[in-house]
Design an enzyme around this catalytic site. Sequence first.
Site, PDB file in Angstrom:
ATOM      1  N   TYR A 138       0.861  -1.180   0.000  1.00  0.00           N
ATOM      2  CA  TYR A 138       0.000   0.000   0.000  1.00  0.00           C
ATOM      3  C   TYR A 138       0.899   1.232   0.000  1.00  0.00           C
ATOM      4  O   TYR A 138       1.542   1.550   0.997  1.00  0.00           O
ATOM      5  CB  TYR A 138      -0.910  -0.033   1.235  1.00  0.00           C
ATOM      6  CG  TYR A 138      -1.948   1.058   1.322  1.00  0.00           C
ATOM      7  CD1 TYR A 138      -2.106   2.036   0.342  1.00  0.00           C
ATOM      8  CD2 TYR A 138      -2.813   1.104   2.404  1.00  0.00           C
ATOM      9  CE1 TYR A 138      -3.063   3.020   0.443  1.00  0.00           C
ATOM     10  CE2 TYR A 138      -3.789   2.086   2.529  1.00  0.00           C
ATOM     11  CZ  TYR A 138      -3.909   3.045   1.546  1.00  0.00           C
ATOM     12  OH  TYR A 138      -4.869   4.028   1.666  1.00  0.00           O
ATOM     13  N   LYS A 166      -1.302  -1.229  -4.148  1.00  0.00           N
ATOM     14  CA  LYS A 166      -2.426  -0.296  -4.052  1.00  0.00           C
ATOM     15  C   LYS A 166      -1.796   1.082  -4.025  1.00  0.00           C
ATOM     16  O   LYS A 166      -1.153   1.465  -3.047  1.00  0.00           O
ATOM     17  CB  LYS A 166      -3.252  -0.529  -2.789  1.00  0.00           C
ATOM     18  CG  LYS A 166      -4.383   0.483  -2.607  1.00  0.00           C
ATOM     19  CD  LYS A 166      -5.088   0.274  -1.271  1.00  0.00           C
ATOM     20  CE  LYS A 166      -6.278   1.206  -1.105  1.00  0.00           C
ATOM     21  NZ  LYS A 166      -5.930   2.617  -0.936  1.00  0.00           N
ATOM     22  N   GLY A 192      -5.603   4.323  -6.325  1.00  0.00           N
ATOM     23  CA  GLY A 192      -6.038   4.738  -5.005  1.00  0.00           C
ATOM     24  C   GLY A 192      -6.829   6.035  -4.984  1.00  0.00           C
ATOM     25  O   GLY A 192      -7.930   6.077  -4.438  1.00  0.00           O
ATOM     26  N   ASP A 194      -9.473   8.444  -5.596  1.00  0.00           N
ATOM     27  CA  ASP A 194     -10.781   8.296  -6.247  1.00  0.00           C
ATOM     28  C   ASP A 194     -11.028   9.359  -7.305  1.00  0.00           C
ATOM     29  O   ASP A 194     -11.728   9.121  -8.300  1.00  0.00           O
ATOM     30  CB  ASP A 194     -11.886   8.372  -5.192  1.00  0.00           C
ATOM     31  CG  ASP A 194     -11.781   7.277  -4.154  1.00  0.00           C
ATOM     32  OD1 ASP A 194     -10.827   6.473  -4.227  1.00  0.00           O
ATOM     33  OD2 ASP A 194     -12.640   7.218  -3.259  1.00  0.00           O
TER      34      ASP A 194
END
Length: 305
Positions: A138, A166, A192, A194
Amino acid sequence: MSKFDKYKGIIPAFYACYDDEGNISPERTQALAKHYLEVGVKGLYVGGSSGECIYQNVEERKQVLENVMKAVGGKMTIIAHVAATSTRDSVDLAKHAESLGVDALAAIPPIYFRLPEHSIKDYWNAMIDATELDFIIYNIPQLSGYALTPSMFKSMLENPKVIGVKNSSMPVQDLITWKLTAGDREVVVFNGPDEQFIGGRVMGADGGIGGTYGVMPELFLAANAALEAGDLALAFTIQGRIDEIIFTLVSGKANLYAVQKEILKREGLNCGSVRPPLTGVGPEDLAVVDKAHAMIQAARAEFVK
């Protein structure tokens, strides 16, 4: 067919569900998970930023994951974010997640102390070596303080359990960077941010994991479907509407997740509020909630068939 197909698509970052006293609510957790199953998203990302993991103890995080799995385990792809402030707690969470039957683990770098890359690598590998699960890095440098580098990613890929990233850094070029770094090895990369979901997909992301998906999953599903159908104009139009909604969601005093939970409450899904120090919805935020909810409803009516 790729073994990674189960990860490709729309995966909401799951919200923490509390009771009226601020404790983890098994009933509300299960209800929210079942809602997302019915909506038709690919899976759920449990225990990340949207899940307020940094403000929960290890047992609470286990409780959340247990109830998600009780509700939808085996029916959706479940990625468990297991990073904690210590390697010991992270490994504990990883082993627990594997015992429940999740599909993959994910983890941010260690937080607070600015550690060298070899320490970060050791931290991630401790979780990876503790289970037989797929592992997703991440990358969220704006919050963790560490930006994943191509050399670090290439080094992590020496472990066959590492399957991708991610990516929540803002430059969309990072998405294709991870693909190029992997070379001939297949990896899965998630967008990631949006606000740039379609841009990220165009730049090589296989799917998305996001914190606002949970309040408007149908819009991200519609945007993704338009992209896959080759209708870029429609995909970017829906992305624009999503961005207008996001700008509204963050325009008040309350925390983003608090506003989104208030919207879900109006749609029959009570997730409680957020855990302090995050700021809950106050009277001054109700106009923001009303406006954002109306925008979501209008966009659904226009784009969701």
